[in-house]
Design a protein around this motif. Structure first.
Motif, PDB file in Angstrom:
ATOM      1  N   PRO A  90       0.819  -1.230   0.000  1.00  0.00           N
ATOM      2  CA  PRO A  90       0.000   0.000   0.000  1.00  0.00           C
ATOM      3  C   PRO A  90       0.846   1.270   0.000  1.00  0.00           C
ATOM      4  O   PRO A  90       0.466   2.274  -0.614  1.00  0.00           O
ATOM      5  CB  PRO A  90      -0.805  -0.120   1.302  1.00  0.00           C
ATOM      6  N   LEU A  91       1.999   1.226   0.659  1.00  0.00           N
ATOM      7  CA  LEU A  91       2.876   2.401   0.700  1.00  0.00           C
ATOM      8  C   LEU A  91       3.496   2.671  -0.665  1.00  0.00           C
ATOM      9  O   LEU A  91       3.595   3.826  -1.098  1.00  0.00           O
ATOM     10  CB  LEU A  91       3.973   2.203   1.755  1.00  0.00           C
ATOM     11  N   THR A  92       3.917   1.612  -1.355  1.00  0.00           N
ATOM     12  CA  THR A  92       4.507   1.809  -2.680  1.00  0.00           C
ATOM     13  C   THR A  92       3.432   2.253  -3.685  1.00  0.00           C
ATOM     14  O   THR A  92       3.703   3.095  -4.545  1.00  0.00           O
ATOM     15  CB  THR A  92       5.216   0.541  -3.202  1.00  0.00           C
ATOM     16  N   THR A  93       2.224   1.714  -3.538  1.00  0.00           N
ATOM     17  CA  THR A  93       1.127   2.139  -4.418  1.00  0.00           C
ATOM     18  C   THR A  93       0.834   3.623  -4.233  1.00  0.00           C
ATOM     19  O   THR A  93       0.667   4.363  -5.211  1.00  0.00           O
ATOM     20  CB  THR A  93      -0.136   1.308  -4.141  1.00  0.00           C
ATOM     21  N   ALA A  94       0.802   4.069  -2.988  1.00  0.00           N
ATOM     22  CA  ALA A  94       0.547   5.489  -2.705  1.00  0.00           C
ATOM     23  C   ALA A  94       1.657   6.362  -3.283  1.00  0.00           C
ATOM     24  O   ALA A  94       1.392   7.431  -3.856  1.00  0.00           O
ATOM     25  CB  ALA A  94       0.418   5.708  -1.203  1.00  0.00           C
ATOM     26  N   ALA A  95       2.905   5.899  -3.157  1.00  0.00           N
ATOM     27  CA  ALA A  95       4.037   6.665  -3.697  1.00  0.00           C
ATOM     28  C   ALA A  95       3.963   6.739  -5.222  1.00  0.00           C
ATOM     29  O   ALA A  95       4.249   7.781  -5.829  1.00  0.00           O
ATOM     30  CB  ALA A  95       5.357   6.023  -3.259  1.00  0.00           C
ATOM     31  N   ARG A  96       3.572   5.632  -5.854  1.00  0.00           N
ATOM     32  CA  ARG A  96       3.444   5.601  -7.313  1.00  0.00           C
ATOM     33  C   ARG A  96       2.347   6.560  -7.775  1.00  0.00           C
ATOM     34  O   ARG A  96       2.534   7.330  -8.728  1.00  0.00           O
ATOM     35  CB  ARG A  96       3.142   4.176  -7.766  1.00  0.00           C
ATOM     36  N   GLN A  97       1.210   6.546  -7.087  1.00  0.00           N
ATOM     37  CA  GLN A  97       0.111   7.429  -7.469  1.00  0.00           C
ATOM     38  C   GLN A  97       0.478   8.899  -7.284  1.00  0.00           C
ATOM     39  O   GLN A  97       0.109   9.755  -8.092  1.00  0.00           O
ATOM     40  CB  GLN A  97      -1.143   7.062  -6.672  1.00  0.00           C
ATOM     41  N   ALA A  98       1.255   9.183  -6.235  1.00  0.00           N
ATOM     42  CA  ALA A  98       1.705  10.562  -6.006  1.00  0.00           C
ATOM     43  C   ALA A  98       2.659  11.002  -7.112  1.00  0.00           C
ATOM     44  O   ALA A  98       2.605  12.151  -7.574  1.00  0.00           O
ATOM     45  CB  ALA A  98       2.378  10.673  -4.636  1.00  0.00           C
ATOM     46  N   PHE A  99       3.539  10.090  -7.559  1.00  0.00           N
ATOM     47  CA  PHE A  99       4.474  10.405  -8.645  1.00  0.00           C
ATOM     48  C   PHE A  99       3.704  10.699  -9.934  1.00  0.00           C
ATOM     49  O   PHE A  99       4.007  11.671 -10.639  1.00  0.00           O
ATOM     50  CB  PHE A  99       5.433   9.229  -8.853  1.00  0.00           C
ATOM     51  N   ILE A 100       2.721   9.861 -10.238  1.00  0.00           N
ATOM     52  CA  ILE A 100       1.917  10.062 -11.454  1.00  0.00           C
ATOM     53  C   ILE A 100       1.201  11.410 -11.394  1.00  0.00           C
ATOM     54  O   ILE A 100       1.188  12.168 -12.367  1.00  0.00           O
ATOM     55  CB  ILE A 100       0.921   8.897 -11.640  1.00  0.00           C
ATOM     56  N   ALA A 101       0.633  11.729 -10.230  1.00  0.00           N
ATOM     57  CA  ALA A 101      -0.071  13.006 -10.069  1.00  0.00           C
ATOM     58  C   ALA A 101       0.888  14.185 -10.239  1.00  0.00           C
ATOM     59  O   ALA A 101       0.540  15.213 -10.827  1.00  0.00           O
ATOM     60  CB  ALA A 101      -0.747  13.062  -8.705  1.00  0.00           C
TER      61      ALA A 101
END
Length: 198
Positions: A90-101
């Protein structure tokens, strides 16, 4: 404005994934690196340190996750890997979504994820690129690093989806036998994606 095209990059150990990711970065493509994200999560002050300390207290040293201690803890406990994944994914998913944003104005983003298929992250990608090389090239590259034995290499391979399976699932495949040919293939793929998704 259309959202960025998300290209997932994966490949088994020693297939040239990091080198290929750097080639995309050299072309100005934003690259999200799953391994670098995990390193940051495990470092002092990283978001994974406290939950991992709660689950595996022996794996945290001086305020950071010690990978060798973590490996020992995972080997010693039944179901430990699933528990670790429930913390880290979940932490890596959140980091990935923040990068995309943060790169929403880009036309193409590369998501460099070693266990792309194994974690189901391919479902978030518009297309997947698999890098590959002959098995003997792969083994030679990994053992030449001097960081693991042949037995450790075989163990890692056994935990990854087979290269042949990855290639059948991929939208794009690049062979990484030569740096010049790989760079040319990367540039061709960027042009192809941009022409189709402009």
């Amino acid at each position: 404005m259309t959202r960025p095209f998300l290209l997932g990059l994966t490949g088994s150990i020693g297939m040239g994934k990091s080198t290929t990711a750097q080639m995309f970065a050299d072309e100005g493509i934003p690259v999200w690196d799953a391994d670098a994200t995990v390193h940051a999560l495990y470092a002092r002050g990283g978001a994974a340190v406290a939950p991992i300390a709660a689950a595996f207290p022996e794996a945290v040293l001086d305020g950071a996750v010690d990978r060798s201690r973590l490996r020992t803890a995972l080997a010693a406990q039944e179901g430990a890997l699933a528990r670790l994944e429930s913390i880290v994914h979940p932490l890596t998913t959140a980091a990935r979504q923040a990068f995309i944003a943060a790169h929403a104005d880009a036309d193409l983003i590369l998501l460099d994820i070693p266990l792309l298929y194994e974690t189901g992250a391919d479902a978030e990608c518009d297309a997947v690129l698999v890098v590959t090389a002959a098995p003997e090239v792969q083994r030679d590259r990994v053992l030449a690093r001097g960081t693991m034995t042949g037995e450790q290499f075989d163990l890692i391979l056994s935990r990854q989806m087979p290269d042949a399976r990855k290639r059948t699932l991929a939208h794009h495949v690049i062979e990484t036998h030569s740096l010049d040919e790989t760079r040319a293939a990367v540039r061709d793929l960027i042009r192809t994606i941009r022409s189709r998704h402009a």
